[in-house]
Design a protein around this motif. Structure first.
Motif, PDB file in Angstrom:
ATOM      1  N   GLY A 215       4.498  -5.700  -9.881  1.00  0.00           N
ATOM      2  CA  GLY A 215       3.612  -4.577  -9.605  1.00  0.00           C
ATOM      3  C   GLY A 215       2.441  -4.992  -8.751  1.00  0.00           C
ATOM      4  O   GLY A 215       2.067  -6.173  -8.707  1.00  0.00           O
ATOM      5  N   ASP A 216       1.858  -4.037  -8.061  1.00  0.00           N
ATOM      6  CA  ASP A 216       0.700  -4.262  -7.189  1.00  0.00           C
ATOM      7  C   ASP A 216      -0.482  -3.504  -7.765  1.00  0.00           C
ATOM      8  O   ASP A 216      -0.402  -2.295  -7.998  1.00  0.00           O
ATOM      9  CB  ASP A 216       1.014  -3.800  -5.768  1.00  0.00           C
ATOM     10  N   LEU A 217      -1.601  -4.211  -7.994  1.00  0.00           N
ATOM     11  CA  LEU A 217      -2.766  -3.592  -8.610  1.00  0.00           C
ATOM     12  C   LEU A 217      -3.662  -2.869  -7.608  1.00  0.00           C
ATOM     13  O   LEU A 217      -4.467  -2.030  -8.001  1.00  0.00           O
ATOM     14  CB  LEU A 217      -3.596  -4.657  -9.347  1.00  0.00           C
ATOM     15  N   ARG A 218      -3.542  -3.182  -6.328  1.00  0.00           N
ATOM     16  CA  ARG A 218      -4.427  -2.597  -5.331  1.00  0.00           C
ATOM     17  C   ARG A 218      -3.942  -1.210  -4.888  1.00  0.00           C
ATOM     18  O   ARG A 218      -2.758  -0.891  -4.967  1.00  0.00           O
ATOM     19  CB  ARG A 218      -4.537  -3.501  -4.113  1.00  0.00           C
ATOM     20  N   ASP A 219      -4.911  -0.434  -4.388  1.00  0.00           N
ATOM     21  CA  ASP A 219      -4.572   0.874  -3.829  1.00  0.00           C
ATOM     22  C   ASP A 219      -3.953   0.735  -2.447  1.00  0.00           C
ATOM     23  O   ASP A 219      -3.141   1.568  -2.035  1.00  0.00           O
ATOM     24  CB  ASP A 219      -5.821   1.763  -3.752  1.00  0.00           C
TER      25      ASP A 219
END
Length: 259
Positions: free
Chosen positions: A169-173
Motif C-alpha cells: 500500500g501507498d500512504l501518500r496522496d
C-alpha cells in the motif's frame, strides 16, 4: 536484501577499481552525503587555489610585486599585492562576483588567456558539481518510506487455487505513476552437473501474463502468486517450506507523480 530495500551483498576482491573512475558522475552520485559534500567543497577550493597560484606566479614573473608603490607601472592585475589577494581575485573571477577593486588590465595578454581558461573551467565545474548535487537531491530514496508491505506473506486458497499472497500500500496522496511489481525467489541451487549457485534467481509470476503486475495504488492491494506447475514452490511441502533457506525479493517500480 534488507527490509529497507538496501542490498547487503558486498563485492570483494575487486581489482579493476579504475572502472569506477570511468563513470565518475555515477560514482559521485552513489557516494554517501558526507563524501559528496567533501568532493563538492574540494572541487571549488582546489580550482580557486590553483588559479590563485597562477595569478600570483604571473604577477611575480612580471615584477608586479616589486612595483606596488610605483603608480607609473601597469600591473597585470590592479591591487594584487600577494598570494592572498591573488586567491581572492581567483574567487571573484570564477564566481563572477567582480567587486571592482582588483581588475585585470589590457597590458597582460597572458592574464587575458588565463582569465578565459578560468571562466570556461569554472563553468564546467559548476555544471558538473551542481548536476551531481541536483541528481543526488532528487533521488526518491525516502519515497519508499511511505510504501508499506505486509509483515508476513501467507499461502492460502484463493478462488480454489493455492496462492502465495502479500499486501502493498501507498500512504501518500500523490500516486506512483506506471507502477509495476516483480518478485524474485533467491535460493542456493546445485545443478545436475554438481555446480553450486549460491544466489540463484527465479521469477515468481505475479500477473505478468494477465497484466495484474501493473498496479494502481489508490488503496492497499493483495499481490498473488499462483502455485501451479510453473511455480518453484510446486514440489515443496509445508514442512520443507518451513525449513528451506530462501528469500523472496519484491521489486516495485514506478515514477513519482510529484517529480
Amino acid at each position: 536484501v534488507e527490509k529497507d530495500g538496501k542490498c547487503n551483498v558486498q563485492h570483494g576482491n575487486v581489482r579493476e577499481t579504475y572502472r569506477y573512475l570511468t563513470d565518475i558522475f555515477t560514482t559521485l552520485v552513489d557516494l554517501k552525503w558526507r563524501f559528496s559534500l567533501l568532493v563538492f567543497i574540494l572541487a571549488y577550493a582546489v580550482t580557486w587555489l590553483f588559479f590563485g597560484l597562477i595569478w600570483w606566479f604571473i604577477a611575480y614573473c612580471r615584477g608586479d610585486l616589486d612595483h606596488l608603490e610605483d603608480h607609473a607601472w601597469t600591473p597585470c592585475v590592479n591591487n594584487l599585492n600577494g598570494f592572498v589577494s591573488a586567491f581572492l581575485f581567483s574567487i571573484e573571477t570564477e564566481t563572477t562576483i567582480g567587486y571592482g577593486h582588483r581588475v585585470i588590465t589590457d597590458k597582460c595578454p597572458e592574464g587575458i588567456v588565463l582569465l578565459l581558461l578560468q571562466a570556461i573551467l569554472g563553468s564546467m565545474v559548476n555544471a558538473f558539481m551542481v548536476g551531481c548535487m541536483f541528481v543526488k537531491i532528487s533521488q526518491p530514496n525516502k519515497r519508499a518510506e511511505t510504501l508499506v508491505f505486509s509483515s508476513h506473506a501467507v499461502v492460502s486458497l484463493r478462488d480454489d487455487r493455492l496462492c502465495l499472497m502479500f499486501r502493498v500500500g501507498d500512504l501518500r496522496d500523490s500516486h506512483i505513476v506506471e507502477a509495476s511489481i516483480r518478485a524474485k525467489l533467491i535460493k542456493s541451487k546445485q545443478t545436475q552437473e554438481g555446480e553450486f549457485i549460491p544466489l540463484d534467481q527465479t521469477d515468481l509470476s505475479v500477473g505478468f501474463e494477465t497484466g495484474d503486475d501493473r498496479l494502481f495504488l489508490v488503496s492497499p492491494l493483495i499481490i498473488s502468486h499462483e502455485i501451479d506447475e510453473r511455480s518453484p514452490f510446486w514440489d515443496v511441502s509445508r514442512h520443507q517450506l518451513e525449513k528451506d533457506d530462501f528469500e523472496i525479493v519484491v521489486i516495485l517500480e514506478g515514477m513519482v507523480e510529484a517529480t
